[in-house]
Design a protein around this motif. Structure first.
Motif, PDB file in Angstrom:
ATOM      1  N   TYR A 173      -6.851  -0.589 -22.838  1.00  0.00           N
ATOM      2  CA  TYR A 173      -5.786  -0.652 -21.834  1.00  0.00           C
ATOM      3  C   TYR A 173      -6.407  -1.207 -20.563  1.00  0.00           C
ATOM      4  CZ  TYR A 173      -3.255   2.469 -25.004  1.00  0.00           C
ATOM      5  OH  TYR A 173      -2.642   3.023 -26.105  1.00  0.00           O
ATOM      6  N   GLU A 174      -5.952  -2.371 -20.146  1.00  0.00           N
ATOM      7  CA  GLU A 174      -6.488  -2.992 -18.936  1.00  0.00           C
ATOM      8  C   GLU A 174      -5.639  -2.545 -17.749  1.00  0.00           C
ATOM      9  OE1 GLU A 174      -7.801  -7.421 -17.270  1.00  0.00           O
ATOM     10  OE2 GLU A 174      -6.998  -7.191 -19.311  1.00  0.00           O
ATOM     11  N   ILE A 175      -6.281  -1.821 -16.841  1.00  0.00           N
ATOM     12  CA  ILE A 175      -5.587  -1.238 -15.687  1.00  0.00           C
ATOM     13  C   ILE A 175      -5.769  -2.135 -14.466  1.00  0.00           C
ATOM     14  CG2 ILE A 175      -5.307   0.828 -14.292  1.00  0.00           C
ATOM     15  CD1 ILE A 175      -4.843   1.254 -17.311  1.00  0.00           C
ATOM     16  N   SER A 176      -4.686  -2.398 -13.763  1.00  0.00           N
ATOM     17  CA  SER A 176      -4.751  -3.240 -12.559  1.00  0.00           C
ATOM     18  C   SER A 176      -5.095  -2.403 -11.337  1.00  0.00           C
ATOM     19  CB  SER A 176      -3.405  -3.940 -12.348  1.00  0.00           C
ATOM     20  OG  SER A 176      -2.414  -2.986 -12.040  1.00  0.00           O
ATOM     21  N   ARG A 177      -5.238  -3.056 -10.204  1.00  0.00           N
ATOM     22  CA  ARG A 177      -5.637  -2.348  -8.979  1.00  0.00           C
ATOM     23  C   ARG A 177      -4.559  -1.411  -8.457  1.00  0.00           C
ATOM     24  NH1 ARG A 177      -5.631  -7.719  -7.012  1.00  0.00           N
ATOM     25  NH2 ARG A 177      -7.893  -7.604  -6.816  1.00  0.00           N
ATOM     26  N   ASP A 178      -3.340  -1.525  -9.009  1.00  0.00           N
ATOM     27  CA  ASP A 178      -2.294  -0.579  -8.590  1.00  0.00           C
ATOM     28  C   ASP A 178      -2.247   0.646  -9.507  1.00  0.00           C
ATOM     29  OD1 ASP A 178      -1.075  -1.441 -10.908  1.00  0.00           O
ATOM     30  OD2 ASP A 178       0.752  -2.179  -9.935  1.00  0.00           O
ATOM     31  N   GLY A 179      -3.205   0.741 -10.440  1.00  0.00           N
ATOM     32  CA  GLY A 179      -3.304   1.925 -11.278  1.00  0.00           C
ATOM     33  C   GLY A 179      -2.387   1.945 -12.491  1.00  0.00           C
ATOM     34  N   THR A 180      -1.801   0.787 -12.839  1.00  0.00           N
ATOM     35  CA  THR A 180      -0.925   0.729 -14.010  1.00  0.00           C
ATOM     36  C   THR A 180      -1.473  -0.265 -15.041  1.00  0.00           C
ATOM     37  OG1 THR A 180       0.483  -1.010 -13.083  1.00  0.00           O
ATOM     38  CG2 THR A 180       1.091   1.279 -12.614  1.00  0.00           C
ATOM     39  N   VAL A 181      -1.010  -0.129 -16.268  1.00  0.00           N
ATOM     40  CA  VAL A 181      -1.459  -0.998 -17.357  1.00  0.00           C
ATOM     41  C   VAL A 181      -0.871  -2.394 -17.188  1.00  0.00           C
ATOM     42  CG1 VAL A 181      -1.432  -1.373 -19.854  1.00  0.00           C
ATOM     43  CG2 VAL A 181      -1.604   0.952 -18.944  1.00  0.00           C
ATOM     44  N   MET A 182      -1.745  -3.404 -17.110  1.00  0.00           N
ATOM     45  CA  MET A 182      -1.250  -4.779 -17.005  1.00  0.00           C
ATOM     46  C   MET A 182      -1.392  -5.537 -18.324  1.00  0.00           C
ATOM     47  SD  MET A 182      -4.108  -6.694 -14.667  1.00  0.00           S
ATOM     48  CE  MET A 182      -5.871  -6.621 -14.994  1.00  0.00           C
ATOM     49  N   ALA A 183      -2.240  -5.030 -19.239  1.00  0.00           N
ATOM     50  CA  ALA A 183      -2.389  -5.656 -20.552  1.00  0.00           C
ATOM     51  C   ALA A 183      -2.965  -4.636 -21.521  1.00  0.00           C
ATOM     52  CB  ALA A 183      -3.299  -6.878 -20.472  1.00  0.00           C
ATOM     53  N   ILE A 184      -2.660  -4.842 -22.797  1.00  0.00           N
ATOM     54  CA  ILE A 184      -3.198  -3.995 -23.856  1.00  0.00           C
ATOM     55  C   ILE A 184      -3.760  -4.911 -24.930  1.00  0.00           C
ATOM     56  CG2 ILE A 184      -2.690  -2.214 -25.579  1.00  0.00           C
ATOM     57  CD1 ILE A 184      -0.294  -1.386 -23.873  1.00  0.00           C
ATOM     58  N   HIS A 185      -4.993  -4.651 -25.348  1.00  0.00           N
ATOM     59  CA  HIS A 185      -5.655  -5.458 -26.364  1.00  0.00           C
ATOM     60  C   HIS A 185      -5.989  -4.554 -27.551  1.00  0.00           C
ATOM     61  CE1 HIS A 185      -6.093  -8.335 -23.081  1.00  0.00           C
ATOM     62  NE2 HIS A 185      -6.729  -7.399 -22.383  1.00  0.00           N
ATOM     63  N   ALA A 186      -5.581  -4.956 -28.742  1.00  0.00           N
ATOM     64  CA  ALA A 186      -5.802  -4.142 -29.935  1.00  0.00           C
ATOM     65  C   ALA A 186      -6.478  -4.973 -31.011  1.00  0.00           C
ATOM     66  CB  ALA A 186      -4.472  -3.596 -30.450  1.00  0.00           C
ATOM     67  N   GLY A 187      -7.414  -4.361 -31.729  1.00  0.00           N
ATOM     68  CA  GLY A 187      -8.075  -5.079 -32.809  1.00  0.00           C
ATOM     69  C   GLY A 187      -9.528  -4.685 -32.980  1.00  0.00           C
ATOM     70  N   GLY A 188     -10.379  -5.680 -33.264  1.00  0.00           N
ATOM     71  CA  GLY A 188     -11.804  -5.457 -33.505  1.00  0.00           C
ATOM     72  C   GLY A 188     -12.630  -5.588 -32.235  1.00  0.00           C
ATOM     73  N   PRO A 189     -13.917  -5.902 -32.384  1.00  0.00           N
ATOM     74  CA  PRO A 189     -14.815  -5.989 -31.222  1.00  0.00           C
ATOM     75  C   PRO A 189     -14.349  -6.943 -30.136  1.00  0.00           C
ATOM     76  CG  PRO A 189     -16.086  -5.941 -33.249  1.00  0.00           C
ATOM     77  CD  PRO A 189     -14.646  -6.050 -33.659  1.00  0.00           C
TER      78      PRO A 189
END
Length: 205
Positions: free
Chosen positions: A180-196
């Motif tokens: 879960y990639e969190i932005s500077r405002d403290g909310t999720v801006m992107a989600i990455h799912a999978g392998g390495p």
């Protein structure tokens, strides 16, 4: 003098006529139950959960040809998906939900990313726009928190491995997880799912 039989037949005819003209009595029916709530993880593919293993028809490890068969070719073939598309490419299939981007490395699907305007959810019911606190609360001690490479705190990465993991930098191709990639405002801006490849912070690197 009237004939008795004629009187009887006349009476029967009147009764029959009245019965034919009277409205039918409807048999009471049981009240109709409201429709059952739809399971958000089935049916409509836009509501299928995103996990480290994949999403809907997409499974991490499937070939690019299988991805295309499931969701169509690149919706924007002129876009640059990676510096070396043969080894790593990113694209959005024609029939993929809005905000979804796929990463294919050496011909194999290795990562599924979602960002605005995606409304897809992970198997924990989390989506883009949720707070970092909600993400961490959903995973507890499983969550690994690291500083964001390009944004100041509270921007950060919250990583959860469902299979494998444990090292500082995971290289096991069989490992599966979500970042879960969190932005500077403290909310999720992107989600990455999978392998390495969920650990990449600059597209294919």
């Amino acid at each position: 003098m009237r004939h008795p039989l004629r009187n009887i037949l006349g009476t029967v005819g009147v009764v029959a006529l009245m019965a034919a003209c009277s409205p039918e009595t409807e048999t009471p029916t049981e009240p109709t139950a409201p429709p059952a709530a739809t399971d958000p993880t089935v049916g409509d593919t836009t509501a299928v959960s995103l996990t480290g293993e994949g999403w809907g028809p997409l499974r991490i490890g499937m070939t690019r040809a299988e991805v295309v068969e499931a969701l169509g070719e690149d919706a924007n073939p002129d876009a640059v998906g990676g510096p070396d598309p043969e080894s790593c490419d990113q694209f959005r299939p024609e029939r993929a939900p809005e905000g979804m981007l796929l990463m294919v490395e050496n011909g194999m699907l290795t990562r599924i990313s979602i960002s605005e305007p995606s409304d897809l959810m992970t198997d924990k019911g989390l989506r883009v726009g949720d707070t970092a606190e909600r993400v961490k609360g959903a995973y507890g001690d499983q969550a690994q928190v690291t500083p964001h490479k390009y944004q100041d705190a509270p921007a950060e990465y919250v990583t959860v491995w469902s299979r494998g993991g444990g090292e500082e930098y995971v290289q096991d191709t069989q490992a599966r997880g979500i970042v879960y990639e969190i932005s500077r405002d403290g909310t999720v801006m992107a989600i990455h799912a999978g392998g390495p490849s969920i650990q990449y912070v600059e597209g294919c690197a």
